[in-house]
Design an enzyme around this catalytic site. Sequence first.
Site, short mmCIF file in Angstrom:
data_model
loop_
_atom_site.label_atom_id
_atom_site.label_comp_id
_atom_site.label_asym_id
_atom_site.label_seq_id
_atom_site.Cartn_x
_atom_site.Cartn_y
_atom_site.Cartn_z
N TYR A 156 6.04 5.46 10.02
CA TYR A 156 4.62 5.36 10.51
C TYR A 156 3.93 5.80 12.18
O TYR A 156 2.58 5.04 12.18
CB TYR A 156 4.91 3.24 10.92
CG TYR A 156 3.84 2.79 11.31
CD1 TYR A 156 2.92 2.03 9.54
CD2 TYR A 156 3.38 1.92 12.22
CE1 TYR A 156 1.93 1.53 10.02
CE2 TYR A 156 2.08 0.26 12.33
CZ TYR A 156 1.67 0.41 11.04
OH TYR A 156 1.18 -0.49 11.22
N LYS A 163 -1.90 0.36 16.50
CA LYS A 163 -1.88 -1.04 16.31
C LYS A 163 -1.51 -1.66 18.07
O LYS A 163 -2.28 -2.49 18.25
CB LYS A 163 -0.10 -1.44 15.06
CG LYS A 163 -1.03 -0.87 14.60
CD LYS A 163 -2.40 -1.47 13.49
CE LYS A 163 -2.70 -1.38 12.09
NZ LYS A 163 -3.58 -1.89 10.83
#
Length: 256
Positions: A156, A163
Amino acid sequence: MILKGKTILIMGIRNKWSIAYGVAKSAYHQGAKLIFTFMGEENREKIEELISEFGNAKAYACDASKDEELVVLFSTIKKEYGKIDGILHSIAHANTEDLRNDFINTSKEGFAHANDVSAYSLVAVARIARDLTVLNENASLVALTYYGSTKVLAGYNVMGVAKAALECSIRYLADNLGPMGIRVNAISAGPIKTLSAKGIKDFNTILDVIEEKAPLRRNVTTSEVGDSVAFLLSNMASAITGQIIYADNGYNIMGI
Ligand SMILES: NC(=O)c1ccc[n+]([C@@H]2O[C@H](COP(=O)([O-])OP(=O)(O)OC[C@H]3O[C@@H](n4cnc5c(N)ncnc54)[C@H](O)[C@@H]3O)[C@@H](O)[C@H]2O)c1
């Protein structure tokens, strides 16, 4: 019909697997009038066919990382629709190599790009919509985030950093826009096989772990995430702002 009488802008629809498509279905079902943005004028025909099920909704091409395109978008919306009641921000991008290599190898350009498209674009959307007085009082802005903002998930990488920036921006935006009656929140969705998710290494392993470990023992669907977003867009969520709400079948509460 919790969104009856509301006009909602859905930013980031790409295909029928997009989370934005699930949100559009739910919001339309709940009575909202929809407006869409998509990336790349060359995709117009495909997008118009995709959204033909949502009444006579219109779609506008808009690169959310370009403030000048956002100014054109919100000026057009104001002219054609007057004020709107909600915005879904369903937009993220990172360079493929930054999702394939170790995080430590992220380039300065790749780091800036992921944060620009995936986090700063929400700030720009909120500011430009406010400056052009496009938002009704009681408007609701909702973004989509992921658990990788707070925990390390292989592959990720820089998207986790973006995020985290997005989630923190939500809190500051909620504070800035709260006095105008405007709410800003995010749904942290469980993993879903979308085109964006295909860029993440070992994504299928993440899906398998959720099925095994999440309290509800299954993965979420775009329509479940859509329903959660519809709630936040509605007046039923009138006391909720600055929050990151998990729609992940409970996976985030688990230790090991
Ligand atoms: N799929 C998942 O597992 C998952 C989980 C949690 C959160 N999310 C988030 O949900 C959101 C939607 O992603 P998705 O999984 O539906 O994938 P998707 O690929 O269907 O949607 C991503 C969208 O971002 C758009 N986009 C990229 N760069 C853009 C730019 N510069 N300007 C405007 N639009 C741009 C793409 O065109 C696309 O429509 C993203 O924020 C993603 O991080 C996804």
